[in-house]
Design an enzyme around this catalytic site. Structure first.
Site, PDB file in Angstrom:
ATOM      1  N   HIS A  81       0.836  -1.201   0.000  1.00 17.57           N
ATOM      2  CA  HIS A  81       0.000   0.000   0.000  1.00 17.57           C
ATOM      3  C   HIS A  81       0.873   1.253   0.000  1.00 17.57           C
ATOM      4  O   HIS A  81       1.818   1.342   0.776  1.00 17.57           O
ATOM      5  CB  HIS A  81      -0.903  -0.019   1.240  1.00 17.57           C
ATOM      6  CG  HIS A  81      -2.088   0.887   1.129  1.00 17.57           C
ATOM      7  ND1 HIS A  81      -1.979   2.251   1.156  1.00 17.57           N
ATOM      8  CD2 HIS A  81      -3.399   0.619   0.970  1.00 17.57           C
ATOM      9  CE1 HIS A  81      -3.187   2.783   1.031  1.00 17.57           C
ATOM     10  NE2 HIS A  81      -4.076   1.810   0.909  1.00 17.57           N
ATOM     11  N   GLY A 162       4.070  22.464  10.172  1.00 14.75           N
ATOM     12  CA  GLY A 162       5.309  21.728  10.448  1.00 14.75           C
ATOM     13  C   GLY A 162       6.430  22.057   9.477  1.00 14.75           C
ATOM     14  O   GLY A 162       6.257  22.874   8.569  1.00 14.75           O
ATOM     15  N   HIS A 167      10.234  14.004   8.768  1.00 19.12           N
ATOM     16  CA  HIS A 167      10.631  13.409  10.042  1.00 19.12           C
ATOM     17  C   HIS A 167      11.428  12.157   9.675  1.00 19.12           C
ATOM     18  O   HIS A 167      10.989  11.370   8.835  1.00 19.12           O
ATOM     19  CB  HIS A 167       9.353  13.059  10.819  1.00 19.12           C
ATOM     20  CG  HIS A 167       9.584  12.518  12.190  1.00 19.12           C
ATOM     21  ND1 HIS A 167      10.129  11.280  12.425  1.00 19.12           N
ATOM     22  CD2 HIS A 167       9.320  13.041  13.415  1.00 19.12           C
ATOM     23  CE1 HIS A 167      10.185  11.058  13.725  1.00 19.12           C
ATOM     24  NE2 HIS A 167       9.703  12.119  14.354  1.00 19.12           N
ATOM     25  N   ALA A 170       9.338   8.981  10.654  1.00 13.14           N
ATOM     26  CA  ALA A 170       7.875   9.016  10.517  1.00 13.14           C
ATOM     27  C   ALA A 170       7.401   9.737   9.270  1.00 13.14           C
ATOM     28  O   ALA A 170       6.194   9.797   9.021  1.00 13.14           O
ATOM     29  CB  ALA A 170       7.251   9.661  11.754  1.00 13.14           C
ATOM     30  N   GLY A 171       8.320  10.274   8.461  1.00 12.36           N
ATOM     31  CA  GLY A 171       7.933  10.915   7.197  1.00 12.36           C
ATOM     32  C   GLY A 171       7.081  12.155   7.397  1.00 12.36           C
ATOM     33  O   GLY A 171       7.519  13.131   7.999  1.00 12.36           O
TER      34      GLY A 171
END
Lengths: 299, 299
Positions: A81, A162, A167, A170-171
């Site tokens: 996915h 942001g 990140h 965590a992208g």
């Protein structure tokens, strides 16, 4: 009391104990219910369904980000996915006593807080999108986690909240507001993938089909049949029965019959009542006649 | 939380203020809702529709007996509808999260308590019946209030609970459990009454049709069409969609099409979900996937 639903998707579908721990953290928030947790190992992804009033739901979602970011590292994540982040996407959905505007406001609040707390780039999508180009998840997610660093530097893809840098583990994440989505699949009694693909192309909006249908044709490994795999994004305007009837008719054109269909996860009661009304040719029927609706409305 | 329905019938249909006071007493029980109250002066009878979980519902029904017995005296009661008692009959009906067995158990519990509290003879009927001869209400009620003293002395008609002598003013009562009843009609695009009558005869149990269908063919005055008018007494075992499909097929044999169908009054959500499952060929679908059921069950 309003009921808002939230359906965060996280990039972990292979470690049941990790998913269970995240669910427990969310469940610990008073006033929020975890209605469903579905993990898919092939997708390496889990889908949570939460419900509650805006305050508790916001707390629960923040807890979910906190716990997910501790244990998911996209640098070693591979699944079928597409995904952009550890918490890949988090929509808010009006169910009862809340409007779409309430959900858009909530999405923006949560987005601001997630960005600030976790130093995570956040894109807003669907009804909460800041510009039309960010309305659709697939557009935001193009290039996935691996392409994120390059993308965030493009002026057009500066995040809504942001930093303009991924990140490390965590992208990024995508937060928004939308109508309830129905995951609906129709299995065809054939192994001819081309038939499923042609039907999917015929019914999805992107290639000229129904306005609120996303569809693709896939093979169900091990079962020897193919599937038209769909998301119905507004069942009020594009109802299940109409999609089913068109798929059945298009399949017949190839000499193929419908084996069965399936709803994955939750479905609003009204989406099924719609189908009963259509096939039974019910005249003058009202939702108030459904005993359970009557019970709820008199509460 | 389970939802059980109860439909007590009381022998008072001419003093609205008396019926309203009984409804208020029932409404005062927390966790029970009064969905409907229908009075019929000619029948001298009122029908309450209550819903709630077993505990609150039991309390509410006991309150209904208490209030009704205070104000109804069968010795001076005359109406068109047959009756045996002040509270004539009180069925419990499984709606959601409760089985028929739960309702049978509840019926027996309430029966024991009504007998003990009010010194009232109680017969159990339908699914709660102690012997087949007491299954049908019309058999129990034969002879009515006026014949009750003689009947209670027959060994075959000893009550299931309470004394073998009538309560002076309240007679006896009949308590039991049954499935919800659905009033369902199919209108045919013809004025040929013989077609509606032949189809009705073909589908009703009494002449060899479906086990849980009562049906007759009638003319809809002023519309120029005929109707197959039905009561479906167990939609789980004889579902709406099967009856609809057979009526449609039988009509085609006479060159007649279905104009429309209609549900009169309330219908359990599950009866409509069944139809959606059938026509959409839904595989592996569970009631837990209905969002509203899930919300309620986790409350």
């Amino acid at each position: 009391m309003a009921i808002i639903e939230s359906v965060p998707n996280i990039s972990e579908g292979r470690r049941p104990e990790v998913v269970a721990a995240i669910a427990d953290a969310v469940r610990a928030v008073a006033g929020v219910r975890v209605l469903d947790v579905q993990s898919d190992a092939a997708h390496h992804r889990s889908v949570f369904t939460l419900a509650g009033d805006r305050g508790p739901l916001k707390l629960a979602v923040l807890r979910l980000y906190e716990e997910s970011l501790k244990v998911i590292d996209l640098r070693s994540h591979q699944g079928e996915h597409p995904r952009l982040g550890a918490v890949d996407v988090c929509p808010f959905i009006p169910i009862e006593g809340a409007t779409m505007t309430d959900c858009v406001d909530l999405a923006r609040e949560v987005a601001a807080e997630v960005a600030a707390t976790f130093n995570l780039p956040v894109y807003l999508y669907e009804e909460a999108a800041s510009i039309p180009a960010r309305r659709h998840l697939e557009d935001i997610r193009r290039g996935e986690f691996e392409g994120l660093a390059a993308r965030l530097q493009q002026p057009d893809w500066k995040p809504d909240f942001g930093p303009a840098a991924p990140h490390a583990s965590a992208g990024a994440t995508v937060i928004g507001a939308r109508m309830p989505l129905i995951a609906y699949n129709i299995n065809l009694a054939t192994d001819r993938l081309d038939v499923a693909k042609k039907i999917a192309a015929g019914i999805r909006m992107s290639s000229g089909g129904f306005r609120f249908v996303k569809a693709m044709g896939i093979t169900l490994d091990g079962r020897g049949v193919v599937q038209v795999s769909m998301n119905l994004t507004n069942y009020e305007k594009t109802p299940i029965f109409r999609v089913f009837e068109v798929v059945k008719r298009e399949a017949a054109r190839y000499g193929v019959t419908v084996l069965e269909s399936e709803i994955v996860g939750l479905v609003p009661s009204a989406a099924l009542t719609q189908a009963a009304e259509f096939y039974l040719q019910l005249a003058g029927f009202s939702g108030d006649q459904v005993l359970e609706n009557k019970l709820r409305s008199s509460e």
